[in-house]
Design an enzyme around this catalytic site. Structure first.
Site, PDB file in Angstrom:
ATOM      1  N   ASP A 116      -7.565  20.571 -12.216  1.00  0.00           N
ATOM      2  CA  ASP A 116      -8.051  19.342 -13.263  1.00  0.00           C
ATOM      3  C   ASP A 116      -7.508  19.351 -14.522  1.00  0.00           C
ATOM      4  OD1 ASP A 116      -9.227  17.211 -14.436  1.00  0.00           O
ATOM      5  OD2 ASP A 116     -11.053  17.112 -12.944  1.00  0.00           O
ATOM      6  N   TYR A 163     -16.501  18.501 -14.177  1.00  0.00           N
ATOM      7  CA  TYR A 163     -16.958  17.200 -13.881  1.00  0.00           C
ATOM      8  C   TYR A 163     -17.984  17.004 -12.764  1.00  0.00           C
ATOM      9  CZ  TYR A 163     -17.046  12.182 -13.130  1.00  0.00           C
ATOM     10  OH  TYR A 163     -17.333  10.866 -12.987  1.00  0.00           O
ATOM     11  N   LYS A 201      -8.719   8.540 -18.629  1.00  0.00           N
ATOM     12  CA  LYS A 201      -8.970   9.256 -20.031  1.00  0.00           C
ATOM     13  C   LYS A 201      -7.771   9.138 -20.889  1.00  0.00           C
ATOM     14  CE  LYS A 201     -12.639  10.398 -17.759  1.00  0.00           C
ATOM     15  NZ  LYS A 201     -13.724   9.199 -17.209  1.00  0.00           N
ATOM     16  N   ARG A 249       0.765  -1.289  -0.063  1.00  0.00           N
ATOM     17  CA  ARG A 249       0.100   0.050   0.064  1.00  0.00           C
ATOM     18  C   ARG A 249       0.890   1.215  -0.116  1.00  0.00           C
ATOM     19  NH1 ARG A 249      -2.199   1.659   4.439  1.00  0.00           N
ATOM     20  NH2 ARG A 249      -2.447  -0.467   5.217  1.00  0.00           N
TER      21      ARG A 249
HETATM   22  N1  PLP Z   1     -12.145  14.785 -13.726  1.00  0.00           N
HETATM   23  C1  PLP Z   1     -12.666  14.723 -14.956  1.00  0.00           C
HETATM   24  C2  PLP Z   1     -12.496  16.090 -15.756  1.00  0.00           C
HETATM   25  C3  PLP Z   1     -13.299  13.673 -15.455  1.00  0.00           C
HETATM   26  O1  PLP Z   1     -14.094  13.773 -16.747  1.00  0.00           O
HETATM   27  C4  PLP Z   1     -13.615  12.598 -14.836  1.00  0.00           C
HETATM   28  C5  PLP Z   1     -14.317  11.609 -15.064  1.00  0.00           C
HETATM   29  O2  PLP Z   1     -14.980  11.501 -15.997  1.00  0.00           O
HETATM   30  C6  PLP Z   1     -12.895  12.852 -13.549  1.00  0.00           C
HETATM   31  C7  PLP Z   1     -12.076  13.723 -12.737  1.00  0.00           C
HETATM   32  C8  PLP Z   1     -13.180  11.407 -12.484  1.00  0.00           C
HETATM   33  O3  PLP Z   1     -12.196  10.355 -12.822  1.00  0.00           O
HETATM   34  P1  PLP Z   1     -12.433   8.998 -12.596  1.00  0.00           P
HETATM   35  O4  PLP Z   1     -13.558   8.642 -13.396  1.00  0.00           O
HETATM   36  O5  PLP Z   1     -11.124   8.331 -13.230  1.00  0.00           O
HETATM   37  O6  PLP Z   1     -12.662   8.534 -11.199  1.00  0.00           O
END
Ligand code: PLP
Length: 394
Positions: free
Chosen positions: A191, A96, A216, A45
């Protein structure tokens, strides 16, 4: 790695095993839950060779030290946990929906409070950030495709540590304000999922933490769920590492290795996907059933000048609307034969979806907005399939 190398070279070569005779050229996942005592690794971990290789590569691209997490949301949750109890987070109106829902859940329990702001409105962000503990930004935003003036809002956040702030925005506008609270200023988090480190490096613009859904573009093949954070601040890195080991939101070695394998081709994938995105944006703009196209690469897009100034490309995500007709938009999504009707983005295969089909999507996102994630297929095939979907959905 030599700092003068182009990111498209760094993404291929960073984080590889040492070049010694008989060494493997690439990394392999290590499947072990524990390690022989006497070293600094201790337990599964706390560390894994696959994490290290992935983190070195992502860190080299973003200009900091990376930590990988079990998902983008696990990374986001660890970052939000840095906010002191009772603290305040400034977050985008559009971002998001999972991250916004997480903040809302924490606000509902009284853990923190949230101020929502239009991140494209620099003056509004600068005003909201006074006295805040964290500024959370997405740029471009998911799925509204707004572009924040990152250098200007980061400068405004920095200046809240006391005194007067003056910043020049990426479009040359001079902004000024007076900060009232003598704090260290909010932790600025970007982000960077939509842009990827190849198109935008927020740490270089002064951000404290970059967060990624590596699910992604980074992993790039829709076969892995993974997250990451990157920071150049040792204290923040240690605080996040502590949260990863204590909250236990760790990725498996196989997932991390797959993400690194995908990351190696990011430059090529992006080159193809974003040139197709630009082509599709133009075609959609000319289509009689399309009322609006949101893509910062379009010269008339509200975020175009900012994106051109702070990004080295406009990315491979775009959104469009069809005159307010949500049922028609839904039928389009269900009528494609090549595009996959699925959520998520950033894979080699093109995906589309009507974002408001999700109950947690922000209500100011139009009901008829369709988000496209452009893959690496031939541009003419992708456009032909969209055109036939427009017709058969009528
Ligand atoms: N940030 C953005 C811009 C996203 O599009 C997403 C998921 O669609 C996330 C964060 C969350 O990521 P995860 O789905 O890998 O937990």
């Amino acid at each position: 790695m030599a700092p003068e190398l182009d990111p498209s070279t760094v993404v291929v070569h960073a984080g590889r095993p040492e070049r010694v005779p008989n060494a493997p050229v690439g990394d392999s996942p290590v499947f072990s839950s524990t390690y022989v005592a006497g070293g600094d690794r201790g337990y599964g971990r706390f560390g894994n060779d696959a994490w290290t290789a992935f983190e070195e590569t992502l860190g080299a691209l973003e200009g900091g030290r990376a930590l990988t997490f079990a998902s983008g949301m696990a990374a986001a949750a660890a970052v939000c946990d840095l906010v002191p109890v009772g603290g305040r987070v400034v977050a985008p109106i559009h971002a998001y929906s999972g991250v916004l829902a997480l903040l809302d859940q924490q606000a509902a329990t009284g853990r923190l409070s949230v101020t929502r702001v239009d991140v494209a409105n620099t003056e509004a962000v600068a005003a909201a950030v006074l006295g805040a503990d964290m500024l959370w930004v997405e740029s471009p935003t998911n799925p509204a495709m707004e572009v924040a003036d990152l250098p200007a809002i980061i400068a405004a956040a920095r200046a809240t540590a006391g005194g007067t702030w003056v910043a020049t925005s990426t479009t040359g506008q001079v902004l000024a304000g007076v900060a009232s609270l003598p704090t260290r200023g909010p932790i600025v988090v970007v982000d960077n999922t939509f842009a990827t480190p190849l198109l935008q490096q927020p740490l270089g613009m002064g951000a404290d933490i970059v967060m990624h859904s590596a699910t992604k573009f980074i992993a790039g093949h829709s076969d892995v769920v993974l997250g990451a954070v990157v920071t150049a601040d040792d204290e923040l890195w240690a605080a996040l590492e502590l949260r990863r080991r204590s909250l236990g939101a760790i990725p498996g070695p196989m997932e991390t290795w797959l993400a690194l394998r995908g990351l190696r081709t990011l430059a090529l994938r992006l080159e193809r996907s974003q040139s197709t995105a630009a082509f599709l944006a133009q075609r959609l703009l000319e289509h009689p059933r399309v009322s609006r196209v949101r893509y910062p690469g379009l010269p008339d897009d509200a975020g175009h000048a900012r994106a051109a100034a702070q990004m080295s490309g406009f990315g491979a995500i775009l959104s469009f609307e069809v005159g307010g007709d949500a049922e028609y938009a839904q039928r389009i999504c269900e009528s494609t034969k090549l595009w996959l009707h699925a959520t998520s983005l950033g894979g080699v295969e093109s995906l589309l979806e009507r974002r408001r089909r999700w109950p947690i999507e922000v209500p100011t996102i139009p009901e008829d907005l369709i988000r496209l994630s452009v893959g690496i297929e031939h541009p003419a095939d992708l456009w032909a399939d969209l055109e036939q979907a427009f017709t058969s959905a009528t």
